[in-house]
Design a protein around this motif. Structure first.
Motif, PDB file in Angstrom:
ATOM      1  N   ASN A   1      31.875  47.363  35.308  1.00  0.00           N
ATOM      2  CA  ASN A   1      31.220  48.172  36.344  1.00  0.00           C
ATOM      3  C   ASN A   1      30.005  47.460  36.956  1.00  0.00           C
ATOM      4  O   ASN A   1      29.813  47.437  38.155  1.00  0.00           O
ATOM      5  CB  ASN A   1      30.755  49.519  35.764  1.00  0.00           C
ATOM      6  N   PHE A   2      29.201  46.850  36.062  1.00  0.00           N
ATOM      7  CA  PHE A   2      27.961  46.224  36.540  1.00  0.00           C
ATOM      8  C   PHE A   2      28.158  44.755  36.895  1.00  0.00           C
ATOM      9  O   PHE A   2      27.217  44.117  37.407  1.00  0.00           O
ATOM     10  CB  PHE A   2      26.875  46.351  35.472  1.00  0.00           C
ATOM     11  N   GLY A   3      29.363  44.224  36.567  1.00  0.00           N
ATOM     12  CA  GLY A   3      29.559  42.794  36.828  1.00  0.00           C
ATOM     13  C   GLY A   3      30.847  42.512  37.552  1.00  0.00           C
ATOM     14  O   GLY A   3      31.462  43.399  38.145  1.00  0.00           O
ATOM     15  N   VAL A   4      31.277  41.261  37.492  1.00  0.00           N
ATOM     16  CA  VAL A   4      32.551  40.857  38.104  1.00  0.00           C
ATOM     17  C   VAL A   4      33.704  41.467  37.301  1.00  0.00           C
ATOM     18  O   VAL A   4      34.702  41.918  37.859  1.00  0.00           O
ATOM     19  CB  VAL A   4      32.674  39.316  38.145  1.00  0.00           C
ATOM     20  N   GLY A   5      33.568  41.462  35.992  1.00  0.00           N
ATOM     21  CA  GLY A   5      34.559  42.111  35.119  1.00  0.00           C
ATOM     22  C   GLY A   5      35.633  41.163  34.620  1.00  0.00           C
ATOM     23  O   GLY A   5      36.336  40.546  35.418  1.00  0.00           O
TER      24      GLY A   5
END
Ligand SMILES: N[C@H](CCC[C@H](N)C(=O)O)C(=O)O
Length: 286
Positions: A40-44
């Motif tokens: 959610n907060f990153g590229v994943g």
């Protein structure tokens, strides 16, 4: 801060070339790894591939990081993805080359312009000291031992192909079993370096099916080192021949088992995206 994202049967990795991250030497921090991999907060992704690095033993060096920030000794899907990245970036001239990982040196062979890749993953060992498994116990092959977790006793075999694996043959497997028992087995004191967990259903002598709970990553749709370890265990138990197709939720991997339990792993790689990470990504700690 360029990144290249690929998946191997739904087990996805982000490739970060150290030359694009001069301030991150010698490697990303745990916080940087965790936020880049965050869904959610990153590229994943299911992990980070940090390379190419210099190597004295192979043509290229590679470090592999799990989304929780821990470092893995080896990753089968990660090695196929990294091999494809080297091919795509024209960092290799020939389709066969060697890569050094903390869990040993491997040889990759590019096929179908990088859509299909074979990796000689090294040898599987069942030796308790190498895996490692409960160092207090006698040095032995860990075959058909008992492990009680939550409300259930399992019979398991343990193996290493550079990283540790706990393979549990069952008549029926499911994602639910992996989610329910995987975390407790991953962190069980029986495994001093934790462990990857595979719930194994043998379909016939050429086909096995896995549900996977990965060390440091959780439930994944496929795993190359898990496929190697589980196929080797099934062969050691006399349940499959030397050529095995491993069926996982994300797809299939072909495993050839040598007489010395050396493993040839063949599977696909798909490119997902490439892009630039923004510095604001690192304003959040996860
Ligand atoms: N989580 C694993 C590394 C990734 C393995 C998996 N993604 C593979 O393809 O082998 C570990 O800590 O040993």
């Amino acid at each position: 801060m360029r990144y290249h994202k690929y998946h191997a049967l739904g087990n996805d990795y982000i490739v970060l070339d150290p030359r694009d991250f001069p301030s991150w030497q010698p490697a990303p921090t745990i916080d940087q790894i965790r936020v880049v991999c965050h869904r959610n907060f990153g590229v994943g992704s299911d992990g980070i591939l940090w390379g190419p690095l210099p190597s004295k033993q192979s043509e290229f060096g590679l470090r592999i990081f799990n989304p929780d920030g821990s470092e893995a000794e080896k990753s089968g899907n990660g090695l196929r993805i990294f091999s494809r990245f080297l091919w795509d970036q024209k960092l290799v001239r020939a389709p066969a080359f060697t890569v050094e990982t903390p869990g040993g040196n491997v040889e990759s062979v590019i096929k179908e312009n990088g859509r299909l890749i074979t990796v000689a993953m090294g040898r599987v060992s069942f030796d308790s000291a190498k895996i490692p498994v409960n160092l207090a116990g006698a040095a032995r092959e860990v075959i058909n031992e008992k492990l009680t977790v939550l409300d259930r006793e399992f019979t398991y075999c343990a193996a290493t192909i550079g990283n540790p694996h706990c393979v549990i043959p069952l008549a029926e497997i499911s994602p639910e079993i992996a989610h329910r028992y995987g975390p407790a087995i991953e962190t069980h004191p029986n495994f001093p370096r934790k462990t990857n967990v595979q719930f194994l259903r043998v379909r016939d002598r050429q086909n096995i099916q896995l549900e996977i709970w990965e060390r440091g990553a959780g439930y994944t749709l496929a795993s190359g080192s898990s496929s190697s370890a589980a196929a080797a265990v099934a062969h050691r138990l006399g349940l499959v021949d030397r050529n095995v197709t491993v069926h996982m939720p994300g797809g299939t991997i072909g495993i050839e088992i040598g007489g010395d339990f050396s493993i040839m792993m063949t599977g696909t790689v798909n490119k997902v995206a490439e892009g630039t990470m923004h510095p604001e990504l690192f304003a959040v700690k996860v």
